[in-house]
Design a protein around this motif. Structure first.
Motif, PDB file in Angstrom:
ATOM      1  N   GLU A  36       0.575  -1.434  -0.324  1.00 55.89           N
ATOM      2  CA  GLU A  36      -0.311   0.056  -0.177  1.00 55.89           C
ATOM      3  C   GLU A  36       0.812   1.163  -0.220  1.00 55.89           C
ATOM      4  O   GLU A  36       0.521   2.267  -0.689  1.00 55.89           O
ATOM      5  CB  GLU A  36      -0.962   0.079   1.241  1.00 55.89           C
ATOM      6  CG  GLU A  36      -1.930   1.015   1.194  1.00 55.89           C
ATOM      7  CD  GLU A  36      -2.771   1.398  -0.039  1.00 55.89           C
ATOM      8  OE1 GLU A  36      -3.065   2.451  -0.418  1.00 55.89           O
ATOM      9  OE2 GLU A  36      -3.227   0.365  -0.684  1.00 55.89           O
ATOM     10  N   ALA A  37       1.854   1.263   0.602  1.00 58.97           N
ATOM     11  CA  ALA A  37       2.930   2.317   0.608  1.00 58.97           C
ATOM     12  C   ALA A  37       3.611   2.493  -0.747  1.00 58.97           C
ATOM     13  O   ALA A  37       3.420   3.653  -1.061  1.00 58.97           O
ATOM     14  CB  ALA A  37       3.884   2.328   1.778  1.00 58.97           C
ATOM     15  N   PHE A  38       3.968   1.344  -1.206  1.00 57.11           N
ATOM     16  CA  PHE A  38       4.594   1.656  -2.501  1.00 57.11           C
ATOM     17  C   PHE A  38       3.408   1.985  -3.670  1.00 57.11           C
ATOM     18  O   PHE A  38       3.666   2.843  -4.584  1.00 57.11           O
ATOM     19  CB  PHE A  38       4.927   0.103  -3.035  1.00 57.11           C
ATOM     20  CG  PHE A  38       5.604   0.081  -4.418  1.00 57.11           C
ATOM     21  CD1 PHE A  38       6.832   0.653  -4.488  1.00 57.11           C
ATOM     22  CD2 PHE A  38       5.093  -0.512  -5.571  1.00 57.11           C
ATOM     23  CE1 PHE A  38       7.415   0.756  -5.940  1.00 57.11           C
ATOM     24  CE2 PHE A  38       5.613  -0.481  -6.692  1.00 57.11           C
ATOM     25  CZ  PHE A  38       6.950  -0.045  -7.053  1.00 57.11           C
ATOM     26  N   ARG A  39       2.194   1.519  -3.488  1.00 60.69           N
ATOM     27  CA  ARG A  39       1.148   2.232  -4.359  1.00 60.69           C
ATOM     28  C   ARG A  39       0.903   3.692  -4.214  1.00 60.69           C
ATOM     29  O   ARG A  39       0.681   4.332  -5.076  1.00 60.69           O
ATOM     30  CB  ARG A  39      -0.172   1.325  -4.324  1.00 60.69           C
ATOM     31  CG  ARG A  39       0.037   0.045  -4.847  1.00 60.69           C
ATOM     32  CD  ARG A  39      -1.628  -0.636  -4.715  1.00 60.69           C
ATOM     33  NE  ARG A  39      -1.468  -2.189  -4.753  1.00 60.69           N
ATOM     34  CZ  ARG A  39      -1.715  -2.906  -3.961  1.00 60.69           C
ATOM     35  NH1 ARG A  39      -2.255  -2.678  -2.670  1.00 60.69           N
ATOM     36  NH2 ARG A  39      -1.669  -4.205  -3.904  1.00 60.69           N
ATOM     37  N   ALA A  40       1.001   4.033  -2.940  1.00 59.55           N
ATOM     38  CA  ALA A  40       0.579   5.607  -2.699  1.00 59.55           C
ATOM     39  C   ALA A  40       1.865   6.393  -3.122  1.00 59.55           C
ATOM     40  O   ALA A  40       1.637   7.553  -3.646  1.00 59.55           O
ATOM     41  CB  ALA A  40       0.582   5.801  -1.120  1.00 59.55           C
ATOM     42  N   ALA A  41       2.977   5.890  -3.067  1.00 60.34           N
ATOM     43  CA  ALA A  41       4.103   6.635  -3.703  1.00 60.34           C
ATOM     44  C   ALA A  41       4.103   6.630  -5.222  1.00 60.34           C
ATOM     45  O   ALA A  41       4.280   7.950  -5.731  1.00 60.34           O
ATOM     46  CB  ALA A  41       5.378   5.976  -3.303  1.00 60.34           C
ATOM     47  N   LEU A  42       3.601   5.369  -5.822  1.00 61.17           N
ATOM     48  CA  LEU A  42       3.600   5.754  -7.278  1.00 61.17           C
ATOM     49  C   LEU A  42       2.419   6.693  -7.526  1.00 61.17           C
ATOM     50  O   LEU A  42       2.521   7.102  -8.358  1.00 61.17           O
ATOM     51  CB  LEU A  42       2.988   4.152  -7.739  1.00 61.17           C
ATOM     52  CG  LEU A  42       4.381   3.268  -7.806  1.00 61.17           C
ATOM     53  CD1 LEU A  42       3.772   1.981  -8.366  1.00 61.17           C
ATOM     54  CD2 LEU A  42       5.572   3.908  -8.694  1.00 61.17           C
ATOM     55  N   ARG A  43       1.478   6.487  -6.935  1.00 60.46           N
ATOM     56  CA  ARG A  43      -0.044   7.488  -7.125  1.00 60.46           C
ATOM     57  C   ARG A  43       0.517   8.830  -7.099  1.00 60.46           C
ATOM     58  O   ARG A  43       0.143   9.771  -7.716  1.00 60.46           O
ATOM     59  CB  ARG A  43      -1.025   6.885  -6.229  1.00 60.46           C
ATOM     60  CG  ARG A  43      -2.048   7.709  -6.305  1.00 60.46           C
ATOM     61  CD  ARG A  43      -3.583   7.133  -5.536  1.00 60.46           C
ATOM     62  NE  ARG A  43      -3.287   5.928  -5.212  1.00 60.46           N
ATOM     63  CZ  ARG A  43      -3.252   5.059  -4.165  1.00 60.46           C
ATOM     64  NH1 ARG A  43      -3.134   5.960  -2.868  1.00 60.46           N
ATOM     65  NH2 ARG A  43      -3.243   3.812  -3.772  1.00 60.46           N
ATOM     66  N   SER A  44       1.176   9.060  -5.983  1.00 58.78           N
ATOM     67  CA  SER A  44       1.867  10.548  -5.614  1.00 58.78           C
ATOM     68  C   SER A  44       2.491  11.091  -6.935  1.00 58.78           C
ATOM     69  O   SER A  44       2.379  12.073  -7.412  1.00 58.78           O
ATOM     70  CB  SER A  44       2.604  10.469  -4.359  1.00 58.78           C
ATOM     71  OG  SER A  44       3.159  11.876  -4.274  1.00 58.78           O
ATOM     72  N   LEU A  45       3.350  10.163  -7.224  1.00 58.54           N
ATOM     73  CA  LEU A  45       4.207  10.453  -8.576  1.00 58.54           C
ATOM     74  C   LEU A  45       3.559  10.769  -9.868  1.00 58.54           C
ATOM     75  O   LEU A  45       3.790  11.764 -10.315  1.00 58.54           O
ATOM     76  CB  LEU A  45       5.348   9.361  -8.635  1.00 58.54           C
ATOM     77  CG  LEU A  45       6.543   9.319  -7.795  1.00 58.54           C
ATOM     78  CD1 LEU A  45       7.453   8.120  -7.953  1.00 58.54           C
ATOM     79  CD2 LEU A  45       7.476  10.505  -7.564  1.00 58.54           C
TER      80      LEU A  45
END
Length: 60
Positions: A36-45
Motif C-alpha cells: 500500500e505504501a508503494f502504491r501510494a508513492a506511485l500514485r503521488s508521483l
C-alpha cells in the motif's frame, strides 16, 4: 566429536531457524502495508506528473 558439541551445534542451529522463521513471519505480516505504501508513492508521483503536464498546457 562428543555429545556436548553435537548438542551445542543443534541448539545453535535451531536458534537460527527460530530467528529466521520469526523474521519471515513479521515480514509476511508487513507485506500488505508495504504494498500500500508503494502504491501510494506511485500514485503521488503519477499525480505530480499529471499536475506538471496540466501546468505546461495552461502556460502554452
Amino acid at each position: 566429536m562428543d555429545w556436548n558439541a553435537i548438542t551445542l551445534y543443534l541448539l545453535g542451529l535451531f536458534s537460527l531457524l527460530s530467528l529466521a522463521v520469526t523474521l519471515l513471519t513479521s515480514l509476511v505480516k508487513q507485506v500488505p502495508d508495504l504494498a500500500e505504501a508503494f502504491r501510494a508513492a506511485l500514485r503521488s508521483l503519477r499525480d505530480d506528473r499529471d499536475r506538471r503536464a496540466e501546468d505546461d498546457d495552461a502556460e502554452a
